[in-house]
Design an enzyme around this catalytic site. Sequence first.
Site, PDB file in Angstrom:
ATOM      1  CB  SER A 131      -0.949   0.016   1.205  1.00 42.76           C
ATOM      2  OG  SER A 131      -0.224  -0.152   2.419  1.00 42.76           O
ATOM      3  CG  HIS A 190      -1.135   3.776   4.468  1.00 43.21           C
ATOM      4  ND1 HIS A 190      -2.331   3.319   4.986  1.00 43.21           N
ATOM      5  CD2 HIS A 190      -0.520   2.713   3.890  1.00 43.21           C
ATOM      6  CE1 HIS A 190      -2.442   2.017   4.729  1.00 43.21           C
ATOM      7  NE2 HIS A 190      -1.360   1.635   4.066  1.00 43.21           N
ATOM      8  CG  ASP A 219      -4.120   5.581   6.728  1.00 38.87           C
ATOM      9  OD1 ASP A 219      -2.931   5.370   7.059  1.00 38.87           O
ATOM     10  OD2 ASP A 219      -4.668   4.981   5.781  1.00 38.87           O
TER      11      ASP A 219
END
Length: 388
Positions: free
Chosen positions: A58, A354, A351
Amino acid sequence: MKMTKEYRIKLNLANSCSQLCLAVVLVVLASLTISADCFHHDDHYPEAIAALFVFGDSLIDPGNNNYINTSTRFQANFPPYGESFFKYPSGRFCDGRVITDFIAEYAKLPFIPPYLQIGYQYQLAYGANFASAGAGALVETYPGSVVDLKTQLWHFNEAEKLLISNIGRRGAERIVSNSVYLFSIGANDYFSDSTKSNIFKSFTPEDYVAMVVGNITAALEEIYKKGGRKFGVVNMPPLGCAPVYRAADLAAGGTGECNGQVTALAKLHNVLLSKRLEHLQKQLKSFRYSYFDFFAVFVDLFDNPLKYGFKEVKSACCGSGPFRGTNSCGGRWGIKEYELCGNPQDYSFFDSVHPTQAANQQFAELIWAGPSNVTGPYNLKSLFQLSL
């Protein structure tokens, strides 16, 4: 029938027109298949082009998980993701661009969208991004929900076949040999879900880390066998210092400190990965690599936030609870209520796990042109410029 001189002239003009129209049609069709500034079959294309092929999770996924059957836990295709740049949720786990978006810009490549995006295959001459949020180097990490490293390599093999089909074998071989291959994967193999798994419990931490690193270096060797020579590898940051772990420490009666167990695994990973890369360079002819010390950069960022332009490096911009460490950004992960800061550029985390776009840009600049003690023995800029 006897043709008059005037008729012969008209017929010749008609034939010339037909040939010209056919040529125009062929050119238009060719431009639809491969962009005009790209390649013609085999022999006519820019020798100096260096494409970018990306493998990871991610941190650098541009939205591949938008195109697979998975849960919202592994997707970021809803607001407020994307708000700082795209103005819509692109699938990136970020308020804007991820690291590889900046790398492509610095390399003067076009935006490299998700490989799984429909119709993208025709742009493979510039590279492809196979990264998938939640992916690990081990197939046992979130199986069935993500595109693991092994499958990402399979996609690369399919992309190579498409390249051969589009521009011929010689052209494809030149792209493969001149391209840069960027890897940033392994974090999900060490997060708490994975360390609670049976496979983790079946090995010592050292042996488990050796499996993760072994799969990463095996992927590099597989691409090397196909002709790849230039590799960028990102090591593990201090994983236990993400807001999700600081919040967990506080909930367990602590003071919001980093998770020592997860960070220790990251350290083991980095030591072994560095040694394996040095070994590959000695073992494989013309193997060149860039190793980005993400761990050291993040530690420096935590200690000196203003040096990087940040006001907040422990709490997330989006989420809920202490440190905004609860995975609730966007309200799609079972918790509807969440908080969102108004100044993500001041935060290092968007978040609970990340980085923000602002942080990603800082990391990308160091990966691209950082000094050898941060990005070595080559930085990515020198790899793109390197001819082997």
